[in-house]
Design an enzyme around this catalytic site. Structure first.
Site, PDB file in Angstrom:
ATOM      1  CG  HIS A 149      -1.933   1.122   1.158  1.00  0.00           C
ATOM      2  ND1 HIS A 149      -3.205   0.952   0.639  1.00  0.00           N
ATOM      3  CD2 HIS A 149      -1.862   2.420   1.534  1.00  0.00           C
ATOM      4  CE1 HIS A 149      -3.864   2.091   0.696  1.00  0.00           C
ATOM      5  NE2 HIS A 149      -3.064   3.003   1.239  1.00  0.00           N
ATOM      6  CB  CYS A 150       2.095   3.310  -2.670  1.00  0.00           C
ATOM      7  SG  CYS A 150       3.194   4.713  -2.977  1.00  0.00           S
ATOM      8  N   PRO A 151       1.428   5.180   0.230  1.00  0.00           N
ATOM      9  CG  PRO A 151       2.844   6.133   1.828  1.00  0.00           C
ATOM     10  CD  PRO A 151       2.602   4.868   1.068  1.00  0.00           C
TER      11      PRO A 151
ATOM     12  CG  ASN B 227      -5.266   7.655  -0.600  1.00  0.00           C
ATOM     13  OD1 ASN B 227      -5.102   7.007   0.426  1.00  0.00           O
ATOM     14  ND2 ASN B 227      -6.419   8.226  -0.916  1.00  0.00           N
ATOM     15  CG  ASN B 228      -5.163   2.445  -5.223  1.00  0.00           C
ATOM     16  OD1 ASN B 228      -5.707   1.587  -4.524  1.00  0.00           O
ATOM     17  ND2 ASN B 228      -5.423   2.577  -6.498  1.00  0.00           N
TER      18      ASN B 228
END
Length: 405
Positions: free
Chosen positions: A163-165, A168-169
């Site tokens: 999950h990559c901040p 945001n996905n």
């Protein structure tokens, strides 16, 4: 009482909304930085610092071409929804009622999941670390191969990478190609900005230094002299150019680490999760279970048509649920006679011969209860027989002594 519950619910919804907005802030920051970079490169560099029109046109053409590719890939990474497992992996209706009755017994749960896998013809190769079928109790579904539950997205995700901040996905099967293109074009975009900004910055630096050379010669320390000159450059309205160079160098460095790391993962056909925790296949950790060679691995992500490789359009091969093991792993699993093409530790050809799930478990439980009763009766009979044998031996012992005497 209802008013209190409504207020609590409204408060929780408000907190959740604020939390989602906070999570979206990195996307806003990336967009703002991109917008500011467009202004600084177009106006501060190409209009104010470059007088040569052909050079100016070439710079702007390449800049905006890379910008479109970079930002389109970024938006597709952000707004492509994380892929969920298909409906046939989910436990619903009558099956869910059966699941509720067996979920506290791990053995019964595994039998139930094996039956579901047989009935729905689910292809599953990866096992849990307890060698059982992987099941998500939050989503109430059997996990397809290489999928994991994301606590941020609150769902199971197909071929979950991380999950990559910054987007945001979840980076997953559905947007992994866009994510790599975003890293690639972002890296090239920043390198282009730094490479074209640096000559103009050096020329301006030298020009300003020659203009104030007499003032700087009175300063003995080299560090103080350069700091004084930097202050002069910034005060003369060249701060955007200096900051643009700094940002492009900083982002190109950070993006390069991610980009080359994911190129390596793609070449090995691994996800970030699998690089730290290898999938369990046939009771063994198989880090390279899905590695079919660099060319085949890249085609799995980018597709078989070269025209689509460099464009942020869907071209990945597969459905995110079924994956083929490489020959080495398949041969190793076959040697152990446990190739899990169909679940439940059942060899191929013996599935689909079971009654419906609910009826099967009713029969199974009745068989177990009758078997338990039989075992209990048998243990009582054995105990009575043992006691009778002991009493007989005790009675026979005195008579033997008297005969001997």
């Amino acid at each position: 009482m209802c008013d209190v519950f409504d207020k609590v619910k409204y408060k929780l919804d408000d907190i959740l909304l604020k939390y989602k907005l906070v999570r979206f802030l990195p996307v806003v920051l990336v967009s703002l930085a991109t917008g500011w970079g467009i202004y600084a490169y177009t106006y501060e560099l190409c209009i104010l610092s470059i007088d040569n029109w052909p050079q100016r046109i070439i710079y702007l053409f390449i800049f905006y071409a890379l910008l479109i590719l970079f930002y389109t890939s970024y938006l597709r990474t952000v707004y492509t929804k994380a892929w969920k497992p298909p409906q046939k992996y989910c436990i619903e209706g009558a099956s869910k009622a059966t699941y509720e009755s067996v979920k506290d017994d791990e053995r019964q749960l595994q039998l139930f999941l094996s039956d579901i896998a047989r009935e729905r013809d689910l292809t599953l190769l990866v096992r849990g670390f307890d060698h059982g079928i992987r099941f998500c109790d939050k989503c109430c579904c059997i996990k397809p191969d290489r999928s994991h539950h994301c606590s941020m997205c609150e769902q199971c995700v197909l071929k979950f990478d991380h999950h990559c901040p910054w987007v945001n996905n979840c980076v997953n099967f559905g947007n992994y190609k866009y994510f790599i293109l975003f890293l690639a074009y972002g890296f090239i975009f920043c390198i282009w900005i730094a490479a074209t900004t640096l000559p103009s910055f050096i020329d301006f630096w030298r020009h300003e230094y020659d203009m104030n050379k007499k003032q700087y010669d009175s300063i003995d320390s080299v560090i103080q002299r350069n700091l004084k000159h930097l202050h002069t450059v910034l005060s003369n309205g060249r701060f955007p150019l200096v900051f643009l160079l700094f940002l492009s160098c900083m982002f190109s460095l950070s993006l390069s680490f991610l980009f080359f790391y994911h190129l390596y993962l793609t070449a090995k056909n691994r996800t970030t999760v699998e690089s730290f925790r290898a999938p369990m296949i046939d009771g063994k950790y198989a880090k390279d279970a899905f590695n079919h060679g660099i060319r085949a691995n890249y085609r799995e992500i980018f597709g078989s048509h070269p025209l689509y490789w460099f464009l942020p359009v869907p071209s990945s091969i597969g459905d995110g649920c079924k994956f083929v093991m490489n020959d080495m792993t398949a041969m190793s699993a076959a040697a152990g006679n446990q190739v899990f093409v169909e679940m439940g530790n059942v060899p191929n050809g013996q599935s689909h011969a079971h009654p419906p799930i609910a009826q099967h478990h009713i029969n199974l439980y009745s068989e177990q209860s009758s078997s338990a009763s039989e075992k209990e009766i048998k243990s009582v009979d054995d105990e009575i027989t043992e006691r009778s044998q002991v009493s007989t031996a005790t009675t026979a012992s005195p008579s033997h002594d008297s005969v001997t005497a």
